[in-house]
Design an enzyme around this catalytic site. Structure first.
Site, PDB file in Angstrom:
ATOM      1  N   TYR A  47      69.870  31.478  51.253  1.00  0.00           N
ATOM      2  CA  TYR A  47      68.568  30.799  51.378  1.00  0.00           C
ATOM      3  C   TYR A  47      67.873  31.117  52.688  1.00  0.00           C
ATOM      4  O   TYR A  47      66.960  30.384  53.085  1.00  0.00           O
ATOM      5  CB  TYR A  47      68.731  29.278  51.322  1.00  0.00           C
ATOM      6  CG  TYR A  47      69.635  28.763  50.247  1.00  0.00           C
ATOM      7  CD1 TYR A  47      69.237  28.764  48.911  1.00  0.00           C
ATOM      8  CD2 TYR A  47      70.893  28.265  50.561  1.00  0.00           C
ATOM      9  CE1 TYR A  47      70.077  28.275  47.930  1.00  0.00           C
ATOM     10  CE2 TYR A  47      71.729  27.767  49.581  1.00  0.00           C
ATOM     11  CZ  TYR A  47      71.322  27.783  48.269  1.00  0.00           C
ATOM     12  OH  TYR A  47      72.146  27.296  47.299  1.00  0.00           O
ATOM     13  N   GLY A  52      66.539  15.287  47.925  1.00  0.00           N
ATOM     14  CA  GLY A  52      65.633  16.293  48.481  1.00  0.00           C
ATOM     15  C   GLY A  52      65.163  16.075  49.894  1.00  0.00           C
ATOM     16  O   GLY A  52      64.489  16.948  50.450  1.00  0.00           O
ATOM     17  N   CYS A  99      82.660  42.346  53.694  1.00  0.00           N
ATOM     18  CA  CYS A  99      82.084  43.683  53.511  1.00  0.00           C
ATOM     19  C   CYS A  99      80.729  43.611  52.814  1.00  0.00           C
ATOM     20  O   CYS A  99      80.565  44.066  51.669  1.00  0.00           O
ATOM     21  CB  CYS A  99      83.047  44.543  52.714  1.00  0.00           C
ATOM     22  SG  CYS A  99      84.601  44.679  53.579  1.00  0.00           S
ATOM     23  N   TYR A 120      76.468  21.507  51.430  1.00  0.00           N
ATOM     24  CA  TYR A 120      76.434  22.822  50.787  1.00  0.00           C
ATOM     25  C   TYR A 120      77.115  23.883  51.660  1.00  0.00           C
ATOM     26  O   TYR A 120      76.729  25.051  51.654  1.00  0.00           O
ATOM     27  CB  TYR A 120      74.992  23.219  50.444  1.00  0.00           C
ATOM     28  CG  TYR A 120      74.266  22.142  49.662  1.00  0.00           C
ATOM     29  CD1 TYR A 120      74.616  21.866  48.337  1.00  0.00           C
ATOM     30  CD2 TYR A 120      73.260  21.358  50.248  1.00  0.00           C
ATOM     31  CE1 TYR A 120      73.977  20.858  47.625  1.00  0.00           C
ATOM     32  CE2 TYR A 120      72.626  20.355  49.539  1.00  0.00           C
ATOM     33  CZ  TYR A 120      72.988  20.113  48.226  1.00  0.00           C
ATOM     34  OH  TYR A 120      72.363  19.113  47.517  1.00  0.00           O
ATOM     35  N   ARG A 173      74.870  29.696  53.204  1.00  0.00           N
ATOM     36  CA  ARG A 173      73.447  29.319  53.288  1.00  0.00           C
ATOM     37  C   ARG A 173      72.555  30.357  53.973  1.00  0.00           C
ATOM     38  O   ARG A 173      71.459  30.628  53.493  1.00  0.00           O
ATOM     39  CB  ARG A 173      73.280  27.943  53.931  1.00  0.00           C
ATOM     40  CG  ARG A 173      73.992  26.806  53.159  1.00  0.00           C
ATOM     41  CD  ARG A 173      73.504  25.434  53.544  1.00  0.00           C
ATOM     42  NE  ARG A 173      72.130  25.240  53.142  1.00  0.00           N
ATOM     43  CZ  ARG A 173      71.087  25.427  53.905  1.00  0.00           C
ATOM     44  NH1 ARG A 173      71.246  25.780  55.158  1.00  0.00           N
ATOM     45  NH2 ARG A 173      69.871  25.257  53.437  1.00  0.00           N
TER      46      ARG A 173
HETATM   47  N1  LLP Z   1      69.524  15.383  42.493  1.00  0.00           N
HETATM   48  C1  LLP Z   1      69.448  16.521  41.782  1.00  0.00           C
HETATM   49  C2  LLP Z   1      69.120  16.453  40.366  1.00  0.00           C
HETATM   50  C3  LLP Z   1      69.671  17.773  42.412  1.00  0.00           C
HETATM   51  O1  LLP Z   1      69.565  18.890  41.707  1.00  0.00           O
HETATM   52  C4  LLP Z   1      69.983  17.804  43.795  1.00  0.00           C
HETATM   53  C5  LLP Z   1      70.229  19.073  44.478  1.00  0.00           C
HETATM   54  C6  LLP Z   1      70.067  16.578  44.493  1.00  0.00           C
HETATM   55  C7  LLP Z   1      69.821  15.395  43.814  1.00  0.00           C
HETATM   56  C8  LLP Z   1      70.410  16.518  45.956  1.00  0.00           C
HETATM   57  O2  LLP Z   1      69.452  17.157  46.730  1.00  0.00           O
HETATM   58  P1  LLP Z   1      69.483  17.002  48.323  1.00  0.00           P
HETATM   59  O3  LLP Z   1      69.237  15.574  48.664  1.00  0.00           O
HETATM   60  O4  LLP Z   1      70.828  17.429  48.793  1.00  0.00           O
HETATM   61  O5  LLP Z   1      68.395  17.893  48.783  1.00  0.00           O
HETATM   62  N2  LLP Z   1      72.646  24.697  47.943  1.00  0.00           N
HETATM   63  C9  LLP Z   1      71.292  24.461  48.403  1.00  0.00           C
HETATM   64  C10 LLP Z   1      70.769  23.130  47.898  1.00  0.00           C
HETATM   65  C11 LLP Z   1      70.810  22.990  46.409  1.00  0.00           C
HETATM   66  C12 LLP Z   1      70.324  21.655  45.909  1.00  0.00           C
HETATM   67  C13 LLP Z   1      70.599  21.486  44.458  1.00  0.00           C
HETATM   68  N3  LLP Z   1      70.208  20.209  43.920  1.00  0.00           N
HETATM   69  C14 LLP Z   1      71.252  24.552  49.913  1.00  0.00           C
HETATM   70  O6  LLP Z   1      72.284  24.804  50.537  1.00  0.00           O
HETATM   71  O7  LLP Z   1      70.198  24.415  50.512  1.00  0.00           O
END
Ligand code: LLP
Length: 429
Positions: A332, A239, A359, A388, A328
């Site tokens: 988002y 996160g 389209c 992503y 993205r």
């Molecule tokens: N752990 C779990 C359980 C998760 O669900 C996620 C991301 C992560 C770790 C990794 O999170 P990060 O460090 O990358 O923030 N497609 C979206 C982001 C979706 C995240 C889903 N879960 C975007 O492009 O912003």
């Protein structure tokens, strides 16, 4: 830090001229900097010095085999969300024994595969899943290592589609119910081994406060589970947000250094500094599951301008990448900096929408943004597209998936070929 800068008037990734790559390999084209990936991994690892910890890269952010291989060689574990991701990790030489398997909807086939491969932990999202896992493990004569994902009901203050730690989200078990779930599991589910505890409150967090709130709220629970059930790890999830509006001019992530600490975006150092003392006393192994932080700023999507269309209300720059290549902004409201590959020679800027060929009206990379001028035939880079980006790309509008390139110094390697038209219909009858 990131590995993209202008050199001799042309945008480079490390020592490689991106215009040359675009000419040789065509566009749209994803390009990644291996030095940036390694730098982020190493800095996060170092930031938790003093606590027994492990970095489990969240494969979903970018699952290209070469990137997994790079991180496996660096000593990373992996956080996976499907049998397919486990397969990728294994193909890349990663150790299944260092994989954690998250997700609310694991199928029997995926559970069997993961049990056979001997993963480190199933991160379980409901009591129902825990019971099912116990049953499948029993059928196979195996013991399934598990961690329950606690939903701490903390507001991550991020986009609503990527917030996961509130009670209204589908993820995890309510904070107040978790201790009872461990009790029942230890009493009634003999094919499980209670190995850890997991949480993940959301993605693209740009402040440390929600992390601190969640860690402080969950720490007594982690302590209790360690004392009663002998759990050995606590995964605090991923996160950590990245800076999408990074100025290229400085070529580094230090452009905010002049601002007061409380106004600066979350940094790796702050994350380590704030969380390490709060986690140290527990004596548990701390897992982190970063995805975006490791690869986000390490990748760009190169695209070529096809047309300029001057409407009565707006000027549109139509490029050859679409929302199928990078979703993205559409999904988002994600912001990606847009920079021409040829360094602008003047400060002149025009207000434009950069749009793709799909389209759909949602097929844009920016709206009403002031950008340096570029024209049909010129290439631009959509910055910070390493996480992503390709991972969420699709064949929508029957567009082949772009190629991917990994740069190491002055070496550029194709790590995924561009799809052909034949690839598009492979498997169809
Ligand atoms: N752990 C779990 C359980 C998760 O669900 C996620 C991301 C992560 C770790 C990794 O999170 P990060 O460090 O990358 O923030 N497609 C979206 C982001 C979706 C995240 C889903 N879960 C975007 O492009 O912003």
């Amino acid at each position: 830090m990131h590995g993209f800068s202008y050199q001799n008037g042309s945008l480079h990734c490390e020592g490689v001229d991106l215009s040359v790559l675009a000419a040789e390999h065509g566009t749209p084209l994803y390009v990644y900097s291996s030095a940036t990936i390694l730098d982020h991994y190493r800095r996060l690892d170092a930031a938790l010095t003093g606590v027994c910890h492990e970095v489990a890269y969240a494969v979903k952010a970018n699952s290209n085999l070469s990137i997994l291989r790079l991180l496996a060689a660096e000593g990373a574990g992996f956080d996976i969300v499907s049998g397919g991701e486990l397969f990728r990790v294994i193909q890349a030489g990663g150790d299944p024994g260092r994989c954690t398997f998250a997700g609310v909807g694991k199928t029997r086939e995926e559970i069997v595969y993961a049990l056979e491969q001997g993963i480190y932990s199933f991160n379980v999202e409901s009591e129902e899943e825990l019971c099912y896992l116990n049953q499948v493990a029993g059928d196979l004569g195996k013991i399934a290592p598990v961690a329950v994902r606690v939903n701490p009901n903390v507001d991550a203050k991020t986009h609503k589609y990527i917030s996961t730690g509130k009670s209204e989200n589908k993820f995890g078990v309510d904070f107040g119910a978790v201790a009872g779930v461990y009790e029942r599991a230890s009493r009634d589910l003999p094919h499980l081994r209670l190995r850890g505890l997991q949480m993940h409150i959301g993605s693209q967090l740009t402040s440390i406060a929600p992390f601190i709130e969640a860690v402080e709220k969950i720490t007594p629970l982690a302590q209790e589970l360690k004392d009663r059930h002998g759990i050995e790890f606590w995964s605090i999830g991923g996160g950590i947000g990245i800076i999408y509006q990074e100025s290229l001019a400085s070529g580094s992530a230090d452009w905010w250094a002049g601002q007061a600490e409380q106004d600066r975006p979350l940094s790796i150092a702050q994350y380590g500094r704030e969380l390490t003392p709060r986690l140290k006393e527990l004596g548990l192994k701390i897992l982190m599951e970063p995805g975006r932080l490791i690869v986000g700023n390490a990748g760009v999507l190169l695209t070529r301008c096809l047309y300029e269309k001057k409407g009565s209300a707006k000027t549109f720059k139509i490029v050859d990448a679409g929302m199928n290549d990078l979703i993205r902004p559409a999904l988002y409201e994600g912001h990606h900096e847009i920079v021409p590959l040829r360094q602008p020679t003047s400060d002149a800027r025009t207000t434009v929408d950069v749009v793709g060929p799909i389209c759909e009206s949602g097929d844009f990379f920016c709206q009403n943004r002031e950008l340096p001028d570029f024209h049909p035939g010129d290439c631009i880079a959509l910055m910070s597209a390493g996480a992503y980006g390709f991972a969420m790309a699709s064949n929508y509008n029957s567009r082949p998936l772009p190629a991917e390139i990994l740069v190491e110094g002055s070496l550029a390697r194709v790590i995924r070929k561009r799809q052909s038209r034949d690839d598009l219909i492979a498997g169809e009858l």
